[in-house]
Design a protein around this motif. Structure first.
Motif, PDB file in Angstrom:
ATOM      1  N   ARG A 115       5.773  50.808  51.838  1.00 58.39           N
ATOM      2  CA  ARG A 115       4.457  51.335  52.230  1.00 58.39           C
ATOM      3  C   ARG A 115       3.391  50.250  52.189  1.00 58.39           C
ATOM      4  O   ARG A 115       2.642  50.063  53.149  1.00 58.39           O
ATOM      5  CB  ARG A 115       4.057  52.483  51.290  1.00 58.39           C
ATOM      6  CG  ARG A 115       2.624  52.969  51.519  1.00 58.39           C
ATOM      7  CD  ARG A 115       2.196  53.943  50.469  1.00 58.39           C
ATOM      8  NE  ARG A 115       2.228  53.395  49.122  1.00 58.39           N
ATOM      9  CZ  ARG A 115       1.264  52.626  48.601  1.00 58.39           C
ATOM     10  NH1 ARG A 115       0.202  52.292  49.329  1.00 58.39           N
ATOM     11  NH2 ARG A 115       1.355  52.173  47.367  1.00 58.39           N
ATOM     12  N   TYR A 151       9.267  61.494  54.267  1.00 57.74           N
ATOM     13  CA  TYR A 151       8.512  60.645  53.346  1.00 57.74           C
ATOM     14  C   TYR A 151       7.155  61.279  53.042  1.00 57.74           C
ATOM     15  O   TYR A 151       6.124  60.895  53.585  1.00 57.74           O
ATOM     16  CB  TYR A 151       8.359  59.241  53.926  1.00 57.74           C
ATOM     17  CG  TYR A 151       7.715  58.246  52.980  1.00 57.74           C
ATOM     18  CD1 TYR A 151       7.831  58.375  51.601  1.00 57.74           C
ATOM     19  CD2 TYR A 151       7.004  57.168  53.475  1.00 57.74           C
ATOM     20  CE1 TYR A 151       7.244  57.470  50.743  1.00 57.74           C
ATOM     21  CE2 TYR A 151       6.418  56.240  52.629  1.00 57.74           C
ATOM     22  CZ  TYR A 151       6.534  56.400  51.261  1.00 57.74           C
ATOM     23  OH  TYR A 151       5.943  55.496  50.415  1.00 57.74           O
ATOM     24  N   GLU A 152       7.174  62.239  52.142  1.00 60.52           N
ATOM     25  CA  GLU A 152       5.947  62.944  51.745  1.00 60.52           C
ATOM     26  C   GLU A 152       5.101  62.054  50.843  1.00 60.52           C
ATOM     27  O   GLU A 152       5.603  61.413  49.924  1.00 60.52           O
ATOM     28  CB  GLU A 152       6.315  64.230  51.000  1.00 60.52           C
ATOM     29  CG  GLU A 152       5.118  65.077  50.620  1.00 60.52           C
ATOM     30  CD  GLU A 152       5.531  66.368  49.931  1.00 60.52           C
ATOM     31  OE1 GLU A 152       4.907  67.403  50.182  1.00 60.52           O
ATOM     32  OE2 GLU A 152       6.509  66.327  49.131  1.00 60.52           O
ATOM     33  N   VAL A 153       3.794  62.028  51.108  1.00 62.07           N
ATOM     34  CA  VAL A 153       2.853  61.247  50.312  1.00 62.07           C
ATOM     35  C   VAL A 153       1.575  62.059  50.139  1.00 62.07           C
ATOM     36  O   VAL A 153       1.333  63.014  50.885  1.00 62.07           O
ATOM     37  CB  VAL A 153       2.519  59.900  50.995  1.00 62.07           C
ATOM     38  CG1 VAL A 153       3.744  59.014  51.121  1.00 62.07           C
ATOM     39  CG2 VAL A 153       1.864  60.122  52.355  1.00 62.07           C
ATOM     40  N   MET A 157      -3.279  58.884  50.487  1.00 54.69           N
ATOM     41  CA  MET A 157      -2.449  57.716  50.793  1.00 54.69           C
ATOM     42  C   MET A 157      -2.164  57.645  52.288  1.00 54.69           C
ATOM     43  O   MET A 157      -2.199  56.561  52.891  1.00 54.69           O
ATOM     44  CB  MET A 157      -1.141  57.761  50.002  1.00 54.69           C
ATOM     45  CG  MET A 157      -0.241  56.557  50.224  1.00 54.69           C
ATOM     46  SD  MET A 157       1.313  56.663  49.290  1.00 54.69           S
ATOM     47  CE  MET A 157       0.677  56.477  47.616  1.00 54.69           C
ATOM     48  N   ARG A 158      -1.856  58.783  52.901  1.00 51.16           N
ATOM     49  CA  ARG A 158      -1.616  58.796  54.345  1.00 51.16           C
ATOM     50  C   ARG A 158      -2.839  58.275  55.088  1.00 51.16           C
ATOM     51  O   ARG A 158      -2.712  57.459  56.019  1.00 51.16           O
ATOM     52  CB  ARG A 158      -1.259  60.197  54.823  1.00 51.16           C
ATOM     53  CG  ARG A 158      -1.060  60.277  56.336  1.00 51.16           C
ATOM     54  CD  ARG A 158      -0.572  61.633  56.797  1.00 51.16           C
ATOM     55  NE  ARG A 158      -1.584  62.671  56.643  1.00 51.16           N
ATOM     56  CZ  ARG A 158      -1.441  63.927  57.070  1.00 51.16           C
ATOM     57  NH1 ARG A 158      -0.308  64.293  57.667  1.00 51.16           N
ATOM     58  NH2 ARG A 158      -2.389  64.817  56.891  1.00 51.16           N
ATOM     59  N   ARG A 213      14.245  58.153  46.724  1.00 56.93           N
ATOM     60  CA  ARG A 213      13.681  59.504  46.797  1.00 56.93           C
ATOM     61  C   ARG A 213      14.741  60.566  46.515  1.00 56.93           C
ATOM     62  O   ARG A 213      14.440  61.606  45.939  1.00 56.93           O
ATOM     63  CB  ARG A 213      13.045  59.745  48.172  1.00 56.93           C
ATOM     64  CG  ARG A 213      11.629  59.181  48.342  1.00 56.93           C
ATOM     65  CD  ARG A 213      10.627  59.959  47.507  1.00 56.93           C
ATOM     66  NE  ARG A 213       9.291  59.412  47.606  1.00 56.93           N
ATOM     67  CZ  ARG A 213       8.289  59.973  48.297  1.00 56.93           C
ATOM     68  NH1 ARG A 213       8.504  61.101  48.957  1.00 56.93           N
ATOM     69  NH2 ARG A 213       7.103  59.417  48.319  1.00 56.93           N
TER      70      ARG A 213
END
Length: 229
Positions: A115, A151-153, A157-158, A213
């Motif tokens: 990231r 990819y959950e954030v 952050m996104r 993850r």
């Protein structure tokens, strides 16, 4: 050992027998730091026919030029080389492994794009490092990684990452904020004038690959590799 492998003949003398080799390892090989890493590296070198230079990956944008494996690992997330008889390695467990080559110039590159690395554009820095070594016609392979559907954030952050790399903005399959790091890397390569092949596979969903993850602290590491045979 290899979930994907591709061979390119070197120009302008394909009859020389030299080849650019690209590969991504699978879950049968665990390349995380630890007591078993030495045996895994030895098996990999035997299979490829070259030793591999690796990095102390720190989720940044530093790129180093190397001539071979080092006793003290460089702290960087990209590396480039123009030496025969050495391979380049990046290790991942959800981040994006990117390997690059200019078959004509015999210049190689590899980048670990997590990231933070995508946000800092480590891939473009790696392309620039290759060009400094004489590369002109670079091609890339974007390896298996956690996909944008998985990819959950956090929403903040996104927003932060997408402000720097808009194509990373994504939503999970269950409707929550996510990042598509592969889309971000592909856009950065295109902007740098580099043609890229996407190697399929979401590391969370595809058990051929290690995934932090999915497996947490027990997760191993797989590798993106490029070398001159």
């Amino acid at each position: 050992m290899f979930a994907f492998r591709e061979t390119l003949a070197l120009d302008p003398d394909p009859a020389s027998g030299s080849r650019v080799e690209v590969a991504f390892t699978d879950v049968s090989l665990d390349l995380r730091e630890g007591d078993r890493l030495g045996a895994a590296l030895a098996a990999l070198s035997d299979a490829a026919g070259v030793p591999f230079s690796r990095l102390d990956q720190v989720h940044g944008a530093a790129v180093v030029a190397v001539t071979g494996p080092a006793d003290e690992l460089p702290s960087a997330d990209g590396q480039v080389a123009a030496a025969r008889g050495v391979g380049l390695m990046v290790r991942v467990a959800d981040c994006v492994p990117v390997v690059l080559a200019d078959p004509t110039a015999g210049v190689l590159g590899a980048a670990h794009a997590g990231r933070r690395g995508v946000e800092l554009d480590v891939v473009t820095r790696t392309v620039e490092g290759m060009r400094a070594l004489g590369a002109a016609d670079i091609v890339a392979w974007v390896g298996p990684h956690i996909c944008g559907r998985c990819y959950e954030v956090p929403a903040t952050m996104r927003e932060e990452v997408a402000a720097a790399v808009p194509t990373t903005y994504a939503e999970t399959s269950w409707g929550t904020p996510a990042l598509d790091l592969g889309a971000g890397v592909s856009a950065q390569l295109a902007a740098a004038g580099v043609a890229a092949t996407r190697v399929p596979g979401c590391t969370l969903e595809d058990r051929r690959f290690h995934s932090h993850r999915r497996d947490g602290a027990a997760a191993g590491r797989f590798a993106g590799l490029v070398w001159l045979s």
